[in-house]
Motif scaffolding. Structure first.
Motif, PDB file in Angstrom:
ATOM      1  N   ARG A 110      19.753  28.035  34.925  1.00 53.89           N
ATOM      2  CA  ARG A 110      19.932  27.252  33.718  1.00 53.89           C
ATOM      3  C   ARG A 110      21.378  27.356  33.247  1.00 53.89           C
ATOM      4  NH1 ARG A 110      18.123  28.755  29.577  1.00 53.89           N
ATOM      5  NH2 ARG A 110      17.749  26.754  28.560  1.00 53.89           N
ATOM      6  N   ASN A 111      21.694  26.732  32.123  1.00 51.59           N
ATOM      7  CA  ASN A 111      23.077  26.716  31.616  1.00 51.59           C
ATOM      8  C   ASN A 111      23.622  28.120  31.348  1.00 51.59           C
ATOM      9  OD1 ASN A 111      21.442  27.262  29.414  1.00 51.59           O
ATOM     10  ND2 ASN A 111      22.496  25.860  28.013  1.00 51.59           N
ATOM     11  N   LEU A 112      22.712  29.038  31.072  1.00 56.43           N
ATOM     12  CA  LEU A 112      23.153  30.397  30.728  1.00 56.43           C
ATOM     13  C   LEU A 112      23.840  31.094  31.897  1.00 56.43           C
ATOM     14  CD1 LEU A 112      23.040  32.590  28.473  1.00 56.43           C
ATOM     15  CD2 LEU A 112      20.925  33.397  29.562  1.00 56.43           C
ATOM     16  N   VAL A 113      23.445  30.777  33.124  1.00 54.81           N
ATOM     17  CA  VAL A 113      24.027  31.441  34.302  1.00 54.81           C
ATOM     18  C   VAL A 113      25.542  31.251  34.318  1.00 54.81           C
ATOM     19  CG1 VAL A 113      24.219  31.308  36.826  1.00 54.81           C
ATOM     20  CG2 VAL A 113      21.968  31.432  35.744  1.00 54.81           C
ATOM     21  N   GLY A 114      26.000  30.048  34.088  1.00 51.89           N
ATOM     22  CA  GLY A 114      27.449  29.792  34.085  1.00 51.89           C
ATOM     23  C   GLY A 114      28.151  30.539  32.965  1.00 51.89           C
ATOM     24  N   ALA A 115      27.490  30.648  31.816  1.00 49.60           N
ATOM     25  CA  ALA A 115      28.099  31.323  30.661  1.00 49.60           C
ATOM     26  C   ALA A 115      28.196  32.826  30.881  1.00 49.60           C
ATOM     27  CB  ALA A 115      27.271  31.035  29.405  1.00 49.60           C
ATOM     28  N   LEU A 116      27.224  33.383  31.642  1.00 51.25           N
ATOM     29  CA  LEU A 116      27.225  34.839  31.855  1.00 51.25           C
ATOM     30  C   LEU A 116      28.051  35.235  33.079  1.00 51.25           C
ATOM     31  CD1 LEU A 116      23.585  35.964  31.007  1.00 51.25           C
ATOM     32  CD2 LEU A 116      25.552  35.619  29.514  1.00 51.25           C
ATOM     33  N   ASP A 117      28.373  34.273  33.932  1.00 56.59           N
ATOM     34  CA  ASP A 117      29.120  34.595  35.168  1.00 56.59           C
ATOM     35  C   ASP A 117      30.604  34.670  34.824  1.00 56.59           C
ATOM     36  OD1 ASP A 117      29.768  33.055  38.396  1.00 56.59           O
ATOM     37  OD2 ASP A 117      29.546  35.173  37.817  1.00 56.59           O
ATOM     38  N   ARG A 118      30.995  35.774  34.198  1.00 57.94           N
ATOM     39  CA  ARG A 118      32.358  35.900  33.691  1.00 57.94           C
ATOM     40  C   ARG A 118      32.998  37.183  34.218  1.00 57.94           C
ATOM     41  NH1 ARG A 118      32.491  35.384  27.843  1.00 57.94           N
ATOM     42  NH2 ARG A 118      34.017  37.063  27.609  1.00 57.94           N
ATOM     43  N   PRO A 119      34.334  37.201  34.369  1.00 58.80           N
ATOM     44  CA  PRO A 119      34.971  38.422  34.877  1.00 58.80           C
ATOM     45  C   PRO A 119      34.818  39.586  33.906  1.00 58.80           C
ATOM     46  CG  PRO A 119      36.636  36.851  34.131  1.00 58.80           C
ATOM     47  CD  PRO A 119      35.321  36.138  34.059  1.00 58.80           C
ATOM     48  N   TYR A 120      34.627  40.778  34.443  1.00 62.60           N
ATOM     49  CA  TYR A 120      34.526  41.968  33.584  1.00 62.60           C
ATOM     50  C   TYR A 120      34.784  43.204  34.426  1.00 62.60           C
ATOM     51  CZ  TYR A 120      29.916  43.100  35.557  1.00 62.60           C
ATOM     52  OH  TYR A 120      28.896  43.436  36.409  1.00 62.60           O
ATOM     53  N   PRO A 121      35.162  44.315  33.781  1.00 61.12           N
ATOM     54  CA  PRO A 121      35.371  45.570  34.508  1.00 61.12           C
ATOM     55  C   PRO A 121      34.046  46.261  34.771  1.00 61.12           C
ATOM     56  CG  PRO A 121      35.929  45.873  32.208  1.00 61.12           C
ATOM     57  CD  PRO A 121      35.572  44.425  32.375  1.00 61.12           C
ATOM     58  N   ARG A 122      33.795  46.652  36.020  1.00 60.34           N
ATOM     59  CA  ARG A 122      32.549  47.344  36.355  1.00 60.34           C
ATOM     60  C   ARG A 122      32.718  48.850  36.238  1.00 60.34           C
ATOM     61  NH1 ARG A 122      28.837  44.837  40.068  1.00 60.34           N
ATOM     62  NH2 ARG A 122      28.721  46.833  41.156  1.00 60.34           N
ATOM     63  N   ALA A 123      33.832  49.370  36.732  1.00 57.77           N
ATOM     64  CA  ALA A 123      34.089  50.818  36.693  1.00 57.77           C
ATOM     65  C   ALA A 123      35.598  51.001  36.589  1.00 57.77           C
ATOM     66  CB  ALA A 123      33.555  51.496  37.954  1.00 57.77           C
ATOM     67  N   VAL A 124      36.038  51.770  35.569  1.00 57.35           N
ATOM     68  CA  VAL A 124      37.481  51.854  35.304  1.00 57.35           C
ATOM     69  C   VAL A 124      37.946  53.299  35.467  1.00 57.35           C
ATOM     70  CG1 VAL A 124      39.278  51.448  33.597  1.00 57.35           C
ATOM     71  CG2 VAL A 124      37.304  49.906  33.709  1.00 57.35           C
ATOM     72  N   GLU A 163      41.284  34.580  34.541  1.00 54.74           N
ATOM     73  CA  GLU A 163      42.158  35.741  34.291  1.00 54.74           C
ATOM     74  C   GLU A 163      41.399  36.812  33.527  1.00 54.74           C
ATOM     75  OE1 GLU A 163      46.473  35.259  33.262  1.00 54.74           O
ATOM     76  OE2 GLU A 163      45.777  36.128  31.342  1.00 54.74           O
ATOM     77  N   LEU A 164      41.582  38.053  33.974  1.00 54.75           N
ATOM     78  CA  LEU A 164      40.976  39.199  33.290  1.00 54.75           C
ATOM     79  C   LEU A 164      42.103  40.148  32.908  1.00 54.75           C
ATOM     80  CD1 LEU A 164      38.488  40.940  32.464  1.00 54.75           C
ATOM     81  CD2 LEU A 164      38.536  41.891  34.795  1.00 54.75           C
ATOM     82  N   THR A 165      42.213  40.448  31.604  1.00 61.55           N
ATOM     83  CA  THR A 165      43.249  41.374  31.128  1.00 61.55           C
ATOM     84  C   THR A 165      42.567  42.649  30.665  1.00 61.55           C
ATOM     85  OG1 THR A 165      44.574  39.498  30.395  1.00 61.55           O
ATOM     86  CG2 THR A 165      45.153  41.677  29.518  1.00 61.55           C
ATOM     87  N   LEU A 166      42.929  43.776  31.296  1.00 66.81           N
ATOM     88  CA  LEU A 166      42.238  45.045  31.065  1.00 66.81           C
ATOM     89  C   LEU A 166      43.217  46.065  30.492  1.00 66.81           C
ATOM     90  CD1 LEU A 166      39.701  46.827  31.539  1.00 66.81           C
ATOM     91  CD2 LEU A 166      40.507  47.187  33.896  1.00 66.81           C
ATOM     92  N   ALA A 167      42.868  46.652  29.328  1.00 69.42           N
ATOM     93  CA  ALA A 167      43.720  47.670  28.705  1.00 69.42           C
ATOM     94  C   ALA A 167      43.073  49.028  28.906  1.00 69.42           C
ATOM     95  CB  ALA A 167      43.878  47.366  27.220  1.00 69.42           C
ATOM     96  N   PHE A 168      43.755  49.917  29.660  1.00 70.73           N
ATOM     97  CA  PHE A 168      43.198  51.261  29.834  1.00 70.73           C
ATOM     98  C   PHE A 168      44.319  52.229  30.180  1.00 70.73           C
ATOM     99  CE2 PHE A 168      43.146  52.063  34.514  1.00 70.73           C
ATOM    100  CZ  PHE A 168      43.498  50.807  34.996  1.00 70.73           C
ATOM    101  N   VAL A 169      44.052  53.498  29.949  1.00 66.93           N
ATOM    102  CA  VAL A 169      44.996  54.558  30.310  1.00 66.93           C
ATOM    103  C   VAL A 169      44.465  55.228  31.580  1.00 66.93           C
ATOM    104  CG1 VAL A 169      46.054  56.735  29.592  1.00 66.93           C
ATOM    105  CG2 VAL A 169      45.606  54.936  27.884  1.00 66.93           C
ATOM    106  N   PRO A 170      45.182  55.092  32.693  1.00 69.37           N
ATOM    107  CA  PRO A 170      44.660  55.631  33.957  1.00 69.37           C
ATOM    108  C   PRO A 170      44.394  57.127  33.864  1.00 69.37           C
ATOM    109  CG  PRO A 170      46.562  54.238  34.349  1.00 69.37           C
ATOM    110  CD  PRO A 170      46.474  54.451  32.882  1.00 69.37           C
ATOM    111  N   ASP A 171      43.380  57.567  34.579  1.00 67.80           N
ATOM    112  CA  ASP A 171      43.023  58.992  34.621  1.00 67.80           C
ATOM    113  C   ASP A 171      43.067  59.437  36.077  1.00 67.80           C
ATOM    114  OD1 ASP A 171      40.110  60.958  33.535  1.00 67.80           O
ATOM    115  OD2 ASP A 171      41.877  61.475  34.745  1.00 67.80           O
ATOM    116  N   ALA A 172      44.053  60.240  36.394  1.00 66.22           N
ATOM    117  CA  ALA A 172      44.249  60.645  37.803  1.00 66.22           C
ATOM    118  C   ALA A 172      43.072  61.452  38.327  1.00 66.22           C
ATOM    119  CB  ALA A 172      45.549  61.439  37.918  1.00 66.22           C
ATOM    120  N   SER A 173      42.229  61.988  37.420  1.00 65.34           N
ATOM    121  CA  SER A 173      41.110  62.818  37.903  1.00 65.34           C
ATOM    122  C   SER A 173      39.944  61.954  38.402  1.00 65.34           C
ATOM    123  CB  SER A 173      40.631  63.731  36.763  1.00 65.34           C
ATOM    124  OG  SER A 173      40.024  62.954  35.735  1.00 65.34           O
ATOM    125  N   ALA A 174      39.980  60.671  38.113  1.00 64.58           N
ATOM    126  CA  ALA A 174      38.919  59.792  38.636  1.00 64.58           C
ATOM    127  C   ALA A 174      39.045  59.731  40.151  1.00 64.58           C
ATOM    128  CB  ALA A 174      39.034  58.398  38.037  1.00 64.58           C
TER     129      ALA A 174
END
Ligand SMILES: CN(C)c1ccc(C(=O)NC[C@H]2N[C@H](CO)[C@@H](O)[C@@H]2O)cc1
Length: 474
Positions: free
Chosen positions: A383-397, A410-421
């Protein structure tokens, strides 16, 4: 189209707009959630997915009308990575002190479907209107077992609108006995906490199950507002959290405010819950969002749109302040949804996801069931909702994420990297805006999976420090 619900919505919307919502807007609260859940690699988890599913509420086996093929289609069409999976007390504990391992086997089978596809699962102990025992037909409530239903002869008259059953004397009495407001049933909350221990004991070793949502849309019966939330509700959460921690030290424990009011933009009086685990607390705040003006029947247009936007802004402020008060905890918007045939419906969906993205909230849409609210029709067609929910997002940062913003390409992500990941950052990029994957500014691509549409990349901590210095100098 003025039915009882519309008049109720209009009246309450007016009251809310004048009172609590206005107050919330004066003190906007933190800009974003101060923390997130994390995975075994130490990466921030956000979570985009569905509530699966309302059909399980009345199913004799307690399972949703949902197959592994349905999940395969969902992942291909929308790139989800998370699920709020509905379970029920009536099935966990069919008789007092008896826990149904066959039911938990059925839940574990579905968790396996998600796990094999890289999903994370939040188990939702779901109730609406207490339980099926509130009316002789068994068709009006769900969640609580009949043996725990004490209405003491108080009546429950048939209602045209399901929400109005909450105001029936028998339903209020059932809740009053559960919260022991009556002083007559101290055992019921103990049973509930022990049922959670049985669930957590089963899933403690399953890395896919990352969270337990302790109670869906709690209702205080004759006790409402902060007296309920800071009283018996917080007490039940503490007892359930303590019981869970006896067998599971790592899953997040998700707390909901009372639905009445908070869903519509009013603040919460929920009290803090202590986490007995060694190390940082793993408590999360998982409220629901259902602006009353959306019930006016005009969808997300005109005056209704203005009132809904005000409600969403107040809801965000209340949510951020409550998450801060609970200990700077992660936030998952556990439910929002609407009839997507309404005018402006997809603009509302975009508004909510954009708000959640800017606030570093996870989102589980209500719900996965077929029909005018869901992503698929009764024939399984998108349905129409599938297109609305199919959006870029961060899965694991691989770091501390504060916010992100999603445009179609375009996806703009603001985060402070953690070298321990110990694993790279992963983002989902839909085919519509990223037909050939993507390029990363400020990081180095590690891999692109064209099947799951997941891009993995790394950002050197020093690169980030340089970027921050450059920003400061600018
Ligand atoms: C009067 N009370 C206590 C009340 C009224 C309305 C809702 C509600 O609409 N909830 C929104 C959705 N959430 C449930 C599932 O959790 C769905 O059935 C509702 O549509 C909740 C409580």
């Amino acid at each position: 189209r003025f039915g009882a619900r519309t008049v109720l919505a209009a009246g309450l919307a007016a009251v809310l707009a004048v009172g609590g919502i206005a107050a919330a807007l004066r003190t906007p609260g933190p800009a974003h959630a101060a923390s997130t859940m994390t995975d075994a690699s130490g990466r921030a988890l956000v979570g985009h997915g569905f509530n699966t599913a309302s059909s399980s509420k009345s199913a004799p086996d307690g399972m949703p009308d949902f197959t592994e093929a349905d999940l395969e289609a969902e992942q291909a069409d929308t790139g989800t990575d998370f699920v709020r999976f509905l379970i029920s007390w009536r099935k966990v504990e069919p008789e007092p002190g008896v826990y149904d391992q066959g039911y938990l086997d059925d839940v574990a089978e579905r968790v396996g479907w998600y796990s094999e596809r890289g999903y994370h699962v939040m188990l939702d102990m779901h109730q609406d209107l207490w339980g099926s025992g509130i009316t002789p037909s068994g068709e009006n409530g769900n969640g609580a077992p009949v043996w725990a239903t004490y209405m003491d002869g108080y009546p429950v008259a048939d209602q045209d609108m399901w929400e109005l059953y909450y105001l029936q004397p028998g339903v209020i009495r059932a809740f009053d006995n559960f919260w022991n407001t009556t002083g007559e049933h101290p055992e019921l909350m103990e049973h509930y906490a022990n049922a959670w221990r049985a669930v957590a004991e089963r899933f403690a070793g399953d890395d896919a199950v990352v969270a337990y949502d302790l109670m869906n849309e709690p209702y205080g019966g004759s006790l409402q507002g902060p007296a309920f939330e800071a009283g018996p509700l917080t007490a039940l959460y503490q007892r359930s959290a303590d019981a869970i921690r006896e067998v599971d030290s790592d899953s997040w424990i998700c707390l909901e405010p009372q639905a009445l009011g908070f869903n519509w933009g009013l603040p919460s009086g929920l009290g803090r819950v202590d986490d007995a685990r060694d190390g940082d607390a793993r408590i999360a705040f998982c409220p629901h969002l259902y602006p009353l003006p959306m019930d006016l029947g005009d969808g997300f247009t005109g005056t209704s749109r203005d009132l809904v936007e005000t409600t969403v802004a107040a809801w965000r402020s209340n949510t951020m302040r409550t998450a801060q008060a609970l200990g700077d905890v992660p936030v998952i918007l556990g439910e929002f949804g609407l009839d997507t045939t309404l005018p402006g419906a997809l603009d509302y969906v975009d508004l909510v996801y954009d708000m959640a993205d800017a606030s570093a909230m996870g989102v589980t849409y209500w719900s996965r069931d077929p029909g005018s609210w869901g992503p698929y029709d009764a024939d399984g067609e998108p349905r129409n909702l599938v297109g609305a929910l199919d959006r870029p997002y961060p899965r694991a940062v691989a770091g501390a994420v504060s916010s992100w913003s999603a445009e179609p390409d375009e996806l703009t992500l603001a985060f402070v990297p953690d070298a321990s990941a110990t694993a790279p950052t992963e983002v989902y990029l839909p085919a519509s805006g990223f037909p050939d994957g993507g390029v990363v500014e400020g990081g180095d691509i590690v891999s692109w999976n064209s099947h799951t549409r997941v891009l993995a990349f790394t950002v050197e901590a020093q690169d980030a420090a340089d970027a921050a210095d450059a920003a400061d100098a600018a």
